[in-house]
Design an enzyme around this catalytic site. Structure first.
Site, short mmCIF file in Angstrom:
data_model
loop_
_atom_site.label_atom_id
_atom_site.label_comp_id
_atom_site.label_asym_id
_atom_site.label_seq_id
_atom_site.Cartn_x
_atom_site.Cartn_y
_atom_site.Cartn_z
N ARG A 111 0.69 3.69 -3.16
CA ARG A 111 0.16 4.96 -2.87
C ARG A 111 1.24 6.02 -2.69
NH1 ARG A 111 -5.57 3.75 -0.20
NH2 ARG A 111 -5.39 1.59 -0.46
N GLU B 48 -11.88 0.95 -10.55
CA GLU B 48 -11.26 -0.06 -11.39
C GLU B 48 -12.29 -0.05 -12.60
OE1 GLU B 48 -11.72 -0.81 -8.21
OE2 GLU B 48 -9.73 -0.95 -7.64
N GLU C 271 0.70 -1.45 -0.02
CA GLU C 271 -0.06 0.13 0.09
C GLU C 271 0.71 1.28 -0.06
OE1 GLU C 271 -3.01 0.03 -0.49
OE2 GLU C 271 -3.74 -1.81 0.12
N ASP D 224 -5.40 -9.74 -8.32
CA ASP D 224 -5.51 -8.88 -9.46
C ASP D 224 -4.26 -8.32 -9.80
OD1 ASP D 224 -5.20 -7.34 -6.79
OD2 ASP D 224 -6.78 -6.16 -7.21
C1 DMJ Z 1 -6.56 0.96 -5.00
O1 DMJ Z 1 -5.70 0.92 -3.75
C2 DMJ Z 1 -5.35 0.08 -6.08
O2 DMJ Z 1 -6.09 0.17 -7.20
C3 DMJ Z 1 -4.97 -1.33 -5.70
O3 DMJ Z 1 -4.45 -2.20 -6.60
C4 DMJ Z 1 -6.41 -2.20 -5.45
N1 DMJ Z 1 -7.40 -1.39 -5.41
C5 DMJ Z 1 -7.49 -0.13 -4.60
C6 DMJ Z 1 -8.67 0.79 -5.13
O4 DMJ Z 1 -9.69 0.03 -5.18
#
Ligand code: DMJ
Length: 599
Positions: free
Chosen positions: A233, A501, A229, A361
């Site tokens: 971010r 998404e 994260e 994902d």
């Molecule tokens: C985001 O923090 C990023 O896209 C992450 O890969 C997973 N999804 C959240 C938003 O939904």
């Protein structure tokens, strides 16, 4: 039976042992009498001893308990997030909750315990050379060009206003209670929003954010953070801002942060632990289990590589690339990967779920994007991506019973049974497939992208709020029932966290095709955000998309609302399709554009 005589002390002879209240009363009186007979010096000594004992007890407490005690005394603990929101977040890259799926041994495994030495900045500025050649250049943006873009900018300003007033410097705003929520203590919203502010041409807000970063963003906090994260971010946000603006402040901060995250990779396998304390540099597995998430350990490479290229320090790229190389060597299920991997053994957890949703994902996303980032020169990345998509086609692509909507199912348990369920997170895949097709991968991928986008659109359109739930289930077997539906939502999955998404995929599809239907769909969803998530001081997650009269606002604005949802909406409404050149930039998983290199 107990006899006062046994005590051999006259003080206790008068006690009535059948009356515990009197016993307690008598004892405390006697203690009080003795206390009063002590001299001031004796009392001071006793005070001193008590304080030492308390300090010793506190010192010997385990770290987590200590942290909880400290947090209970701060405003951090006064901020509550609805349990329902937390549950889904834990599975899906948002504000987390411990013990997500109840599995594993709690506690986390600690690999090193260096003494905590707060440092403000470890960066040797002289070592930062000029960044090597990449295809992008510093960009100046002119601001919104049409009514839809203006509306998105207005939404951002409205949300930003609530954040600056009630949560400035903290991770997230709670726009209804006018409070804040702290997750990592890194001013997450500011760093995540930075490049969006820049791209939208919001110069004042951008300057305000930059100034906070310059003066207040430090990574010395003695607190565990999630490696993935913080990478996507914070590191991604800083690097994107650096590349778009050319401002080296952001690179300096990024190097300091990257340096502090490096101990996470010091495991036997090189697969990183999920958690790292930026202050102590102490890394460990998550509290809720022994394993790291597969998508997390394989979705930090774009950022660490870019950090190396920008700073001329190969160690970042080297550590992160080894993880991809390691995972490349592991046996997979026709290119598909289980969602957990152990940092010490370096092996997948046997029989863990296979999904392109939560925890799976971005493994697939980063294979493709790393290949693009490195000028399409690293073949195994492309090969693994193609195998993953082929495996998806073979095992996970399913169609609904009535309208034949395409969706991506999951495989669960030792027998890999099909679970006809799709997280909203999976809707990123349409955009990724389109990006791959643009870069020369099979045209068939574009067809899957188009079909998947239609299904994701339906997950919004069938709800009275026109907002998608977190998770949708699908009917795959036709029944006699005339009124059979293709999709249904369970009560606990009916929330919407302002996720990006689907908007992200619409952006890619519009960018590559110019088909304005994608813009119109994005506009419909933007209207729904306006109608059902907008509150006096911003936009909030809601607990229920299935009832316009009972949306159950959750009082939280995730930082990806600023970093991704609003950014992708703004880019989707860019009629010129030239704001960000997708042959020069590649977006990380949090919507932060990073430059594409020659190799
Ligand atoms: C985001 O923090 C990023 O896209 C992450 O890969 C997973 N999804 C959240 C938003 O939904």
């Amino acid at each position: 039976m107990f006899s006062p005589k046994d005590l051999g002390k006259t003080d206790y002879i008068s006690l009535n042992i059948h009356d515990s209240a009197s016993f307690a009363k008598g004892t405390s009186r006697s203690l009080w009498r003795q206390w009063n007979q002590l001299s001031r010096f004796q009392r001071n000594i006793l005070y001193f001893v008590i304080i030492i004992i308390l300090l010793l007890i506190f010192y010997l407490l385990p770290g987590d308990t200590k942290k909880t005690i400290l947090e209970n005394e701060s405003e951090y603990n006064n901020v509550e997030i609805a349990q329902e929101t937390l549950k889904s977040d834990a599975l899906a890259g948002a504000i987390p909750v411990d013990n997500v799926d109840g599995g594993g041994a709690g506690g986390g495994e600690v690999i090193e315990e260096p003494e905590f030495q707060p440092e403000i900045n470890q960066v040797d500025h002289d070592q930062i050379g000029e960044p090597p050649q990449h295809k992008s250049t510093i960009i100046k943006f002119d601001g919104p060009q049409n009514a839809r873009q203006k509306a998105v900018v207005a939404a951002l300003k409205h949300s930003w206003g609530g954040y600056t007033e009630f949560a400035w410097g903290h991770d997230n705003v709670k726009p209804i209670s006018k409070r804040y929520h702290e997750w990592f203590g890194l001013g997450l919203t500011i760093v995540d929003a930075l490049d969006t502010l820049y791209i939208m041409g919001l110069n004042d807000e951008y300057a305000e954010a930059r100034s906070w970063i310059e003066k207040n963003l430090v990574f010395t906090i003695n607190r565990d953070v999630n490696l993935f994260e913080v990478t996507i971010r914070v590191l991604g946000g800083l690097l994107a801002a650096y590349h778009l603006s050319g401002d080296r402040l952001f690179l300096t901060k990024a190097i300091d942060l990257g340096d502090r995250m490096m101990p996470a990779f010091s495991t036997r396998s090189g697969v990183p632990f999920s958690d790292i304390n930026l202050g102590t540099r102490n890394a460990h597995s998550p509290k809720w289990g022994p394993d790291s998430s597969t998508s997390e350990v394989t979705s930090i490479q774009l950022e660490f590589r870019d950090l190396s290229r920008s700073s001329n320090q190969p160690r970042f790229e080297s550590a992160a690339a080894k993880v991809s190389e390691h995972v490349h060597q592991l046996e997979k299920y026709d290119g598909l990967v289980p969602i957990f991997i152990n940092a010490n053994t370096g092996r997948f957890r046997e029989f863990a779920t296979i999904t392109l949703g939560a925890r799976g994902d971005s493994y697939y996303e980063y294979l493709l994007k790393q290949w693009i980032q490195t000028g399409k020169t690293i073949d195994y990345l492309k090969d693994d991506y193609l195998m993953g998509i082929a495996g998806t086609q073979k095992h996970l692509l399913k169609r609904t019973a009535v309208n034949k909507y395409l969706f991506i199912a999951e495989l669960v348990g030792p027998n890999k049974e099909i679970r006809p369920k799709m997280d909203h997170l999976t809707c990123y895949l349409g955009g990724t497939l389109a990006l791959g097709a643009h870069h020369g991968l099979p045209k068939e991928h574009m067809d899957i992208a188009n079909d998947l986008i239609k299904t994701c659109y339906q997950t919004y359109a069938i709800q009275p709020t026109f907002l998608a739930p977190e998770i949708t289930y699908f009917n795959i077997q036709k029944s006699e029932d005339e009124s059979q539906m293709d999709m249904y939502v369970k009560t606990n999955d009916a929330h919407n966290l302002l996720r990006p998404e689907f908007i992200e995929s619409l952006y890619y599809l519009y960018y590559f095709t110019g088909n304005k239907t994608f813009q119109d769909w994005g506009w419909q969803i933007f209207q729904a955000f306006e109608n059902y998530t907008k509150v006096e001081n911003g936009y909030t997650s809601i607990g229920n998309v299935r009832n316009t009269q009972n949306t159950r606002p959750q009082d939280l604005t995730e930082s990806f609302w600023f970093a991704e949802t609003l950014k992708y909406l703004y880019l989707l409404f860019d009629d010129s399709r030239q704001l960000i050149d997708l042959d020069k930039w590649v977006f990380n998983s949090e919507g932060h554009p990073l430059p594409i290199y020659e190799s």
